[in-house]
Design an enzyme around this catalytic site. Structure first.
Site, PDB file in Angstrom:
ATOM      1  N   ASN A  84      -0.426   3.671 -20.560  1.00  0.00           N
ATOM      2  CA  ASN A  84      -0.821   2.263 -20.447  1.00  0.00           C
ATOM      3  C   ASN A  84      -1.090   1.612 -21.805  1.00  0.00           C
ATOM      4  O   ASN A  84      -1.986   0.779 -21.946  1.00  0.00           O
ATOM      5  CB  ASN A  84      -2.061   2.116 -19.551  1.00  0.00           C
ATOM      6  N   ARG A 109       2.506  10.859  -9.622  1.00  0.00           N
ATOM      7  CA  ARG A 109       1.693  10.602  -8.442  1.00  0.00           C
ATOM      8  C   ARG A 109       2.539  10.739  -7.175  1.00  0.00           C
ATOM      9  O   ARG A 109       3.768  10.789  -7.249  1.00  0.00           O
ATOM     10  CB  ARG A 109       1.066   9.205  -8.536  1.00  0.00           C
TER      11      ARG A 109
END
Length: 390
Positions: free
Chosen positions: A118, A250
């Site tokens: 990020n 994920r």
């Protein structure tokens, strides 16, 4: 993981008889002041808040990085920097810090998670370099160099970068292209290696290390590119750090070809000086894959929905005139788009997954559009012209 000092309202002086010259002078002064403020503070949000949110920190005019507001944020970055030289992710580092928060940040410097996910670390370093270049304030130089040392230490021997360093167990150890983490890191190091402004102050030893890191990273990118039927295509959002094979993250981020992250990787390769045949083949293969992966005749809409938790819903509608879209994930081999809830079960349309993931993740976008329409043709033309002059 982005506008400036507050913009005041000019007030006109009272007009008296025979005061036309004073009015014109006041008007000229008002225009000058407002134009200056617009350069330093391009957004209306800034006028309301009086500060630049961290998300906008790298989107300011060059002169702004020498302002008191820019320096204040840079001083914040020094507080948030951990002892190993890196930064945590998902923090608004531009907010005004009370004294108690400053003390807490200093106390936590040894234990904070650090990495490149990020936009962490490489965005803070880019910001510090701009402020140092504008102010020459020495307190920003050493922390910048410490951050570069952190990035160099975090690189795997095979050229990749993990999400976090020191390493965290789980998918975080994978070579991470997700959200342009590795590409952002390599772009910073490449600018340093090329002695680009504002990184001209970096010493020669670190510059040489940055150049070597970029070379290794480029080789890693080429090894990770997924081949289908003998042709290079795109990349997964993350790859195994030992085998270079595409890897899951994920539950809803499965092994796939990425229509988003692959764009940043391709752009990086297009920026390689004197590209080798391997780099050229890689870029051309990715561009060809983007063409085949186009989704035509649809667009995404945010529609009002009184039954939805937030009063809106994201839907795909047919529109023959819409520009092409690309899926975030494609199944390797079939090139079919993949949509997924947190249960990890693949669906073939956005409408088939639940509200939370449907509206909380970027499943479709125009990511490769500008690359295909403008950047890639320009790169091809430049490459052919360069080859003809050799």
């Amino acid at each position: 993981n982005t506008p400036s000092p507050s913009e005041g309202r000019g007030q006109r002086e009272p007009c008296d008889r025979g005061g036309r010259g004073r009015v014109l002078a006041a008007t000229a002064l008002l225009v000058f002041v407002l134009s200056t403020l617009v350069i330093a503070a391009p957004s209306a949000a800034t006028a309301q808040t009086g500060t630049v949110p961290w998300s906008q920190g790298l989107r300011q005019a060059p002169a702004w990085y020498g302002t008191p507001e820019a320096v204040r944020i840079a001083d914040n970055l020094l507080l948030y920097q951990n002892d190993n030289g890196g930064w945590e992710k998902n923090i608004d580092m531009a907010k005004v810090l009370p004294e108690k928060d400053r003390a807490a940040l200093i106390a936590a410097k040894k234990n904070g998670e650090t990495g490149i996910d990020n936009g962490a670390t490489f965005t803070q370093l880019t910001y510090l370099a701009r402020v140092y270049d504008a102010t020459k304030a020495e307190r920003f130089r050493a922390p910048f160099l410490k951050g570069i040392d952190f990035l160099l230490a975090a690189q795997y021997e095979n050229g990749g970068w993990p999400q976090f360093f020191p390493l965290r167990k789980g998918y975080y150890t994978h070579i991470t292209f997700n959200d342009n983490a590795m590409v952002g890191t390599m772009t910073l190091l490449r600018d340093i290696a090329r002695k680009e402004a504002p990184y001209t102050f970096v010493d020669e030893a670190r510059r040489a290390k940055a150049e070597k890191a970029v070379q290794k990273g480029t080789e890693c990118i080429l090894k990770c590119q997924i081949t289908v039927a003998g042709k290079p295509t795109a990349w997964c959002a993350q790859h195994d750090e030992r085998t270079f094979a595409p890897a899951p993250a994920r539950a809803y981020e499965l092994i796939s070809l990425s229509g988003s992250e692959s764009v940043g990787i391709t752009r990086f390769l297009m920026g390689v000086d004197n590209p080798s045949p391997s780099v050229v083949r890689s870029v051309q293969g990715a561009a060809a894959w983007f063409e085949t992966a186009k989704l035509n005749g649809i667009r995404v809409e945010e529609q009002p929905d009184s039954k939805a938790p937030k009063g809106r819903n994201r839907v795909v509608v047919k529109d023959p005139a819409a520009p092409p879209l690309w899926a975030r994930f494609y199944e390797i081999g079939t090139n079919l788009p993949m949509f997924c809830d947190r249960d990890g079960v693949v669906k073939r349309s956005l409408a088939e997954i639940g509200y939370e993931r449907r509206n909380g993740y970027a499943w479709l976008g125009e990511w490769p559009r500008n690359l295909l329409e403008k950047e890639y043709p320009s790169w091809q033309k430049k490459r052919l012209k360069s080859a003809a002059t050799r």
